[in-house]
Write an enzyme that holds these catalytic residues in place. Sequence first.
Site, PDB file in Angstrom:
ATOM      1  CB  THR A 170      -2.408   2.480  -6.483  1.00  0.00           C
ATOM      2  OG1 THR A 170      -2.027   2.546  -5.108  1.00  0.00           O
ATOM      3  CG2 THR A 170      -3.822   1.984  -6.590  1.00  0.00           C
TER       4      THR A 170
ATOM      5  CB  CYS B 231      -0.965   0.040   1.171  1.00  0.00           C
ATOM      6  SG  CYS B 231      -2.095   1.425   0.962  1.00  0.00           S
TER       7      CYS B 231
HETATM    8  C1  LIG Z   1     -10.407   3.136  -3.583  1.00  0.00           C
HETATM    9  C2  LIG Z   1      -9.369   2.045  -3.592  1.00  0.00           C
HETATM   10  C3  LIG Z   1      -9.086   1.337  -2.435  1.00  0.00           C
HETATM   11  C4  LIG Z   1      -8.128   0.310  -2.427  1.00  0.00           C
HETATM   12  N1  LIG Z   1      -7.882  -0.400  -1.282  1.00  0.00           N
HETATM   13  C5  LIG Z   1      -6.995  -1.440  -1.307  1.00  0.00           C
HETATM   14  C6  LIG Z   1      -6.795  -2.249  -0.142  1.00  0.00           C
HETATM   15  O1  LIG Z   1      -7.423  -2.083   0.912  1.00  0.00           O
HETATM   16  N2  LIG Z   1      -5.866  -3.262  -0.218  1.00  0.00           N
HETATM   17  C7  LIG Z   1      -5.180  -3.528  -1.377  1.00  0.00           C
HETATM   18  O2  LIG Z   1      -4.367  -4.460  -1.406  1.00  0.00           O
HETATM   19  N3  LIG Z   1      -5.387  -2.785  -2.503  1.00  0.00           N
HETATM   20  C8  LIG Z   1      -6.274  -1.756  -2.480  1.00  0.00           C
HETATM   21  N4  LIG Z   1      -6.471  -1.019  -3.633  1.00  0.00           N
HETATM   22  C9  LIG Z   1      -5.745  -1.361  -4.872  1.00  0.00           C
HETATM   23  C10 LIG Z   1      -6.575  -2.228  -5.823  1.00  0.00           C
HETATM   24  O3  LIG Z   1      -6.942  -3.440  -5.210  1.00  0.00           O
HETATM   25  C11 LIG Z   1      -5.796  -2.507  -7.140  1.00  0.00           C
HETATM   26  O4  LIG Z   1      -4.601  -3.181  -6.811  1.00  0.00           O
HETATM   27  C12 LIG Z   1      -5.443  -1.252  -7.905  1.00  0.00           C
HETATM   28  O5  LIG Z   1      -6.482  -0.290  -7.806  1.00  0.00           O
HETATM   29  C13 LIG Z   1      -5.117  -1.515  -9.381  1.00  0.00           C
HETATM   30  O6  LIG Z   1      -6.204  -2.058 -10.090  1.00  0.00           O
HETATM   31  P1  LIG Z   1      -7.264  -1.146 -10.929  1.00  0.00           P
HETATM   32  O7  LIG Z   1      -6.467  -0.225 -11.806  1.00  0.00           O
HETATM   33  O8  LIG Z   1      -8.106  -2.117 -11.663  1.00  0.00           O
HETATM   34  O9  LIG Z   1      -8.042  -0.375  -9.909  1.00  0.00           O
HETATM   35  C14 LIG Z   1      -7.431   0.013  -3.634  1.00  0.00           C
HETATM   36  C15 LIG Z   1      -7.711   0.726  -4.809  1.00  0.00           C
HETATM   37  C16 LIG Z   1      -8.669   1.729  -4.808  1.00  0.00           C
HETATM   38  C17 LIG Z   1      -8.956   2.471  -6.095  1.00  0.00           C
END
Ligand SMILES: Cc1cc2nc3c(=O)[nH]c(=O)nc-3n(C[C@H](O)[C@H](O)[C@H](O)COP(=O)(O)O)c2cc1C
Length: 309
Positions: A198, A135
């Site tokens: 991210t 994270c």
């Molecule tokens: C609002 C939000 C909250 C997230 N919370 C977590 C989390 O609690 N734990 C985690 O491992 N990743 C978390 N992520 C990351 C996502 O699981 C994912 O790895 C990342 O957004 C990339 O994928 P995407 O582009 O499809 O969103 C979060 C992402 C977003 C946008």
Amino acid sequence: MNSIRDPDLSVTIGNIKLKNPVMVASGTFGFGEEYEDFFDLNQLGAIIPKGISLKPMMGNPPPRIFETEGGIINSIGLQNPGFQDFIKNKLPYYKKIKTHLIINFFGNTQREYIELAKRFDEVPGISGLEMNISCPNVKQGGIVFGSDPKMAYHLVREIRKATKLTLIVKLSPNVTDIALIAKSVEEGGADAISLINTFRAMAVNIHSRKPELGNIIGGLSGPAIKPIALRMVWEVSQRVKIPVIGMGGIMKAEDVIEFILVGASAIQIGTANLINPRTGIEVIHGIKKYLIQNRINRIQKLVGVFKSH
Ligand SMILES: Cc1cc2nc3c(=O)[nH]c(=O)nc-3n(C[C@H](O)[C@H](O)[C@H](O)COP(=O)(O)O)c2cc1C
């Protein structure tokens, strides 16, 4: 029975047999319940709820989400109710769900990671653990372990001893050589690797001259990161033998096929859930259609068949 008209979408990750490779990414699907009116959640390969820590966490100051071209920057800061509350108030909901539940968890220290893994190991109804060492927007924890191959190796090794559940380790893209971290995590005993979390990012309001996020820095997700995620999944899948779960900017079935071709055995849908809550089910239908059109009877035949030249 599977056939060209009814292709087999099932994939195996550790000890988990998924009916299809589509999971919903942690933090973007609440605890699942919030999405039950949009489609039958049992259709998903697995549900991964918001990341859980030992103690409740308040998260970061608002604003916590800012929309950019092609994505969003979030600085939620891993807000969650903590282990005890999760078990008491959230877990019972999953009893009526007939798909796999994978728990995303993290600690601020190695001890917290181990303690949580042990506790979840004793909870019935959980198919696997996804350990977040990635994270980008909390001061401690996660990323510290996820950016150092040695620390990642030692942490995974300890967690491996603490749980019999399928162990997926989620990697950060905020590193120089993600394949190196992946290799360490595999050597530590992970059953699978998921990537990516991210990218560290920020946005500025030119009128107030202040940051758009309360925490200044957040994590960028969504379509903007897909090409980089794809490159990382490709690099990692060439380096490790364990299954790779790809994510980053997936919006549609075609995106999923790209990830699978470069080596992902399964995928997760994140930000897209916030835009179209039915993305998960639409993607499952789209993958099936692609397989039928291309006369492929098992999705597993597509994994890693990308032709680099
Ligand atoms: C609002 C939000 C909250 C997230 N919370 C977590 C989390 O609690 N734990 C985690 O491992 N990743 C978390 N992520 C990351 C996502 O699981 C994912 O790895 C990342 O957004 C990339 O994928 P995407 O582009 O499809 O969103 C979060 C992402 C977003 C946008």
